[in-house]
Design a protein around this motif. Structure first.
Motif, mmCIF file in Angstrom:
data_model
loop_
_atom_site.group_PDB
_atom_site.id
_atom_site.type_symbol
_atom_site.label_atom_id
_atom_site.label_comp_id
_atom_site.label_asym_id
_atom_site.label_seq_id
_atom_site.Cartn_x
_atom_site.Cartn_y
_atom_site.Cartn_z
ATOM 1 N N GLY A 232 19.385 25.639 32.828
ATOM 2 C CA GLY A 232 19.291 26.990 32.166
ATOM 3 C C GLY A 232 20.399 26.828 31.125
ATOM 4 N N PRO A 233 20.172 27.464 29.923
ATOM 5 C CA PRO A 233 21.057 27.460 28.921
ATOM 6 C C PRO A 233 22.290 27.982 29.001
ATOM 7 N N ASP A 234 22.473 28.987 29.967
ATOM 8 C CA ASP A 234 23.765 29.296 30.217
ATOM 9 C C ASP A 234 24.637 28.593 30.920
ATOM 10 N N ALA A 235 24.058 27.420 31.412
ATOM 11 C CA ALA A 235 25.194 26.298 32.213
ATOM 12 C C ALA A 235 25.157 24.930 31.250
ATOM 13 N N ALA A 236 24.685 25.093 30.050
ATOM 14 C CA ALA A 236 24.716 24.051 29.322
ATOM 15 C C ALA A 236 25.989 23.208 28.955
ATOM 16 N N THR A 237 26.272 22.210 29.273
ATOM 17 C CA THR A 237 27.739 21.443 28.889
ATOM 18 C C THR A 237 27.460 20.112 28.308
ATOM 19 N N GLY A 238 28.264 19.785 27.437
ATOM 20 C CA GLY A 238 28.326 18.179 27.150
ATOM 21 C C GLY A 238 27.267 17.916 26.384
ATOM 22 N N ALA A 239 26.640 16.777 26.856
ATOM 23 C CA ALA A 239 25.221 16.220 26.139
ATOM 24 C C ALA A 239 23.940 17.398 26.154
ATOM 25 N N LEU A 240 24.064 18.302 27.270
ATOM 26 C CA LEU A 240 22.754 19.229 27.293
ATOM 27 C C LEU A 240 23.123 20.187 26.173
ATOM 28 N N ARG A 241 24.489 20.596 25.824
ATOM 29 C CA ARG A 241 24.624 21.614 24.907
ATOM 30 C C ARG A 241 24.721 20.782 23.449
ATOM 31 N N ASP A 242 25.037 19.568 23.590
ATOM 32 C CA ASP A 242 24.875 18.977 21.980
ATOM 33 C C ASP A 242 23.462 18.868 21.848
ATOM 34 N N TRP A 243 22.533 18.503 22.681
ATOM 35 C CA TRP A 243 20.978 18.306 22.607
ATOM 36 C C TRP A 243 20.491 19.597 22.109
ATOM 37 N N GLN A 244 20.901 20.587 22.557
ATOM 38 C CA GLN A 244 20.270 21.926 21.935
ATOM 39 C C GLN A 244 20.828 22.189 20.721
ATOM 40 N N VAL A 245 22.069 22.052 20.347
ATOM 41 C CA VAL A 245 22.641 22.394 19.086
ATOM 42 C C VAL A 245 21.771 21.373 18.080
ATOM 43 N N SER A 246 21.797 20.214 18.496
ATOM 44 C CA SER A 246 20.963 19.182 17.501
ATOM 45 C C SER A 246 19.669 19.551 17.024
ATOM 46 N N ARG A 247 19.032 20.439 18.028
ATOM 47 C CA ARG A 247 17.583 20.530 17.557
ATOM 48 C C ARG A 247 17.619 22.104 16.897
ATOM 49 N N PRO A 249 18.564 24.222 13.394
ATOM 50 C CA PRO A 249 19.160 24.210 12.231
ATOM 51 C C PRO A 249 20.548 24.705 12.253
ATOM 52 N N GLY A 250 21.397 24.265 11.750
ATOM 53 C CA GLY A 250 22.936 24.592 11.459
ATOM 54 C C GLY A 250 23.815 23.645 11.166
ATOM 55 N N PRO A 251 24.855 23.889 10.755
ATOM 56 C CA PRO A 251 26.157 23.092 10.225
ATOM 57 C C PRO A 251 26.461 21.953 11.377
ATOM 58 N N GLU A 252 26.424 22.382 12.548
ATOM 59 C CA GLU A 252 26.847 21.546 13.590
ATOM 60 C C GLU A 252 25.703 20.537 14.086
ATOM 61 N N ALA A 253 24.548 20.804 13.722
ATOM 62 C CA ALA A 253 23.412 19.784 14.085
ATOM 63 C C ALA A 253 23.529 18.616 14.093
ATOM 64 N N ALA A 254 23.949 17.829 12.842
ATOM 65 C CA ALA A 254 24.234 16.289 12.451
ATOM 66 C C ALA A 254 25.532 16.024 13.646
ATOM 67 N N ALA A 255 26.219 16.803 13.570
ATOM 68 C CA ALA A 255 27.344 15.952 14.460
ATOM 69 C C ALA A 255 27.154 16.118 15.993
ATOM 70 N N ALA A 256 26.199 17.201 16.355
ATOM 71 C CA ALA A 256 26.003 17.080 17.770
ATOM 72 C C ALA A 256 25.006 15.858 18.267
ATOM 73 N N GLY A 257 24.140 15.605 16.950
ATOM 74 C CA GLY A 257 23.346 14.407 17.086
ATOM 75 C C GLY A 257 24.000 13.177 17.129
ATOM 76 N N ASN A 258 24.940 12.937 16.290
ATOM 77 C CA ASN A 258 25.786 11.761 16.318
ATOM 78 C C ASN A 258 26.686 11.578 17.627
ATOM 79 N N ARG A 259 27.069 12.927 18.144
ATOM 80 C CA ARG A 259 27.804 12.713 19.604
ATOM 81 C C ARG A 259 26.545 11.979 20.670
ATOM 82 N N ILE A 260 25.442 12.474 20.555
ATOM 83 C CA ILE A 260 24.177 12.161 21.552
ATOM 84 C C ILE A 260 24.187 10.797 21.223
ATOM 85 N N ASN A 261 23.818 10.128 20.175
ATOM 86 C CA ASN A 261 23.730 8.707 19.856
ATOM 87 C C ASN A 261 24.914 7.934 20.111
#
Length: 385
Positions: A232-247, A249-261
């Motif tokens: 569930g979205p309310d429990a998203a932490t770490g990689a799960l949160r970064d994956w949701q942010v990377s998908r 649009p927004g200023p943090e998407a690129a940085a979240a994608g880099n952390r995932i990679n």
């Protein structure tokens, strides 16, 4: 469609790790030095927390001391529930703060609803106000507060907090023990390292990732969609949160994608590079006759072109050849290495996969899933013969 079984931690293993066990030790020490203690739990997904609290508090109160646990729901009457443990109809906060009859008694309140939380907050605050320094009191009051239900934790007495997070070393130990004997894809340990990296500090997320097949783990982060639907979205932490942010649009998407990679890259470095190095010598041995024939004109050494000095080369003995050297020979324009038998051809193919994987890692990029699968499959097949 059937509902999947809820994910739970390996309780005994989790609570034996240094961080969680340090929390229970700190809890016992705090209880020994205060009459009012607030235990703030910052995660609602810590399996075994209730049992761990009971064990820690009970062990901190040796006989004849008593520890009484009071759980309050919507219809509970706090003073009556506390009074039950003293053989009385009710015990107010004032009465509890001035109670002097033995044995020493610790009351542990755990509210389950908003109404119960407000009742406990008021009871705790009144108890703390009514305590008289130096006056004999044989009671202690402990409040277990889940901040995920109410972030406004009572600021009374001494506080101890626990968020359930594991350190990188603890997560490595947890996943390694939970996945003992499990390898994949093929003979690699990549799946285990992917779980460790993508779980981050969240042991519950690690358990969710362990439920994925090797093929799904290889396709991280996209396969996190299977996890997010259960967590569930309310429990998203770490990689799960970064994956949701990377998908999104927004200023943090690129940085979240880099952390995932970076997570995927680290898992590959830690699992595939040692695995490849262990296979380099067996591959060279299998190719030795082909290489000796090919390198006979140069005295059994590979005249590797020096990219920094034109018309000069570096001599490399067969035993010191790397996968990329074999690939370079097969691409040599004037005299390419042409293996004549099927096994040697498969070995050269494996070297090409290995070169692509290592080149990607050298440039801080995760290799493609196709290259990883092709490399592992080819190496496992040819070296198993």
């Amino acid at each position: 469609m059937s509902t999947p079984n809820p994910t739970a931690l390996s309780v005994a293993l989790y609570w034996s790790l240094p961080g969680p066990s340090r929390f229970t030790s700190e809890l016992a020490h705090s209880l020994d030095s205060t009459a009012v203690l607030v235990i703030r739990i910052d995660s609602s997904h810590i399996t075994g927390i209730r049992h761990a609290l009971r064990e820690a508090l009970t062990s901190a109160c040796p006989a004849p001391e008593r520890v009484e646990f009071v759980e309050l729901d919507e219809g509970s009457h706090l003073e009556s529930d506390v009074g039950h443990h003293f053989g009385r109809a009710t015990v107010s906060a004032l009465e509890l703060a001035t109670w002097s009859a033995p044995p020493r008694t610790t009351i542990v309140l755990t509210p389950r609803t908003a109404r119960a939380r407000e009742s406990c907050r008021a009871y705790l605050e009144e108890y703390a106000r009514e305590l008289i320094p130096g006056q004999k009191c044989t009671t202690r009051l402990v409040l277990v507060w889940h901040s995920s239900d109410d972030a406004l934790t009572p600021k009374v007495g001494q506080g101890v907090s626990f968020d359930g997070a594991l350190s990188p070393d603890e997560m490595h130990a947890y996943v390694s023990l939970r996945m003992v004997g499990q390898r994949g894809p093929g003979t690699t340990s990549l799946s285990r390292h992917l779980v460790t990296e993508f779980a981050g500090t969240d042991a519950l997320l690690a358990e969710e990732l362990m439920r994925l097949r090797h093929e799904e783990l290889l396709r991280l982060p996209n396969s996190l969609s299977h996890v997010s639907s259960r967590v569930g979205p309310d429990a998203a932490t770490g990689a799960l949160r970064d994956w949701q942010v990377s998908r999104s649009p927004g200023p943090e998407a690129a940085a979240a994608g880099n952390r995932i990679n970076s997570m995927y890259w680290r898992a590959c470095v830690r699992s595939l590079l040692p695995w490849l190095e262990e296979r380099r010598r067996p591959v060279i041995e299998r190719l030795r006759l082909t290489l000796e024939d090919y390198l006979y004109p140069t005295g059994g050494v590979w005249k590797k072109p020096n990219p920094w000095q034109q018309h000069k080369s570096v001599d490399i003995r067969i035993d010191d050849l790397e996968f990329n050297d074999v690939v370079a020979m097969s691409h040599h324009q004037a005299d390419p290495l042409a293996p004549v038998d099927a096994e040697a051809q498969r070995l050269v193919t494996a070297c090409k996969f290995a070169k692509r994987v290592r080149d990607a890692l050298a440039h801080l990029r995760p290799p493609t899933v196709e290259d990883i699968e092709g490399m592992v499959r080819t190496f496992d097949e040819v070296l198993a013969d």
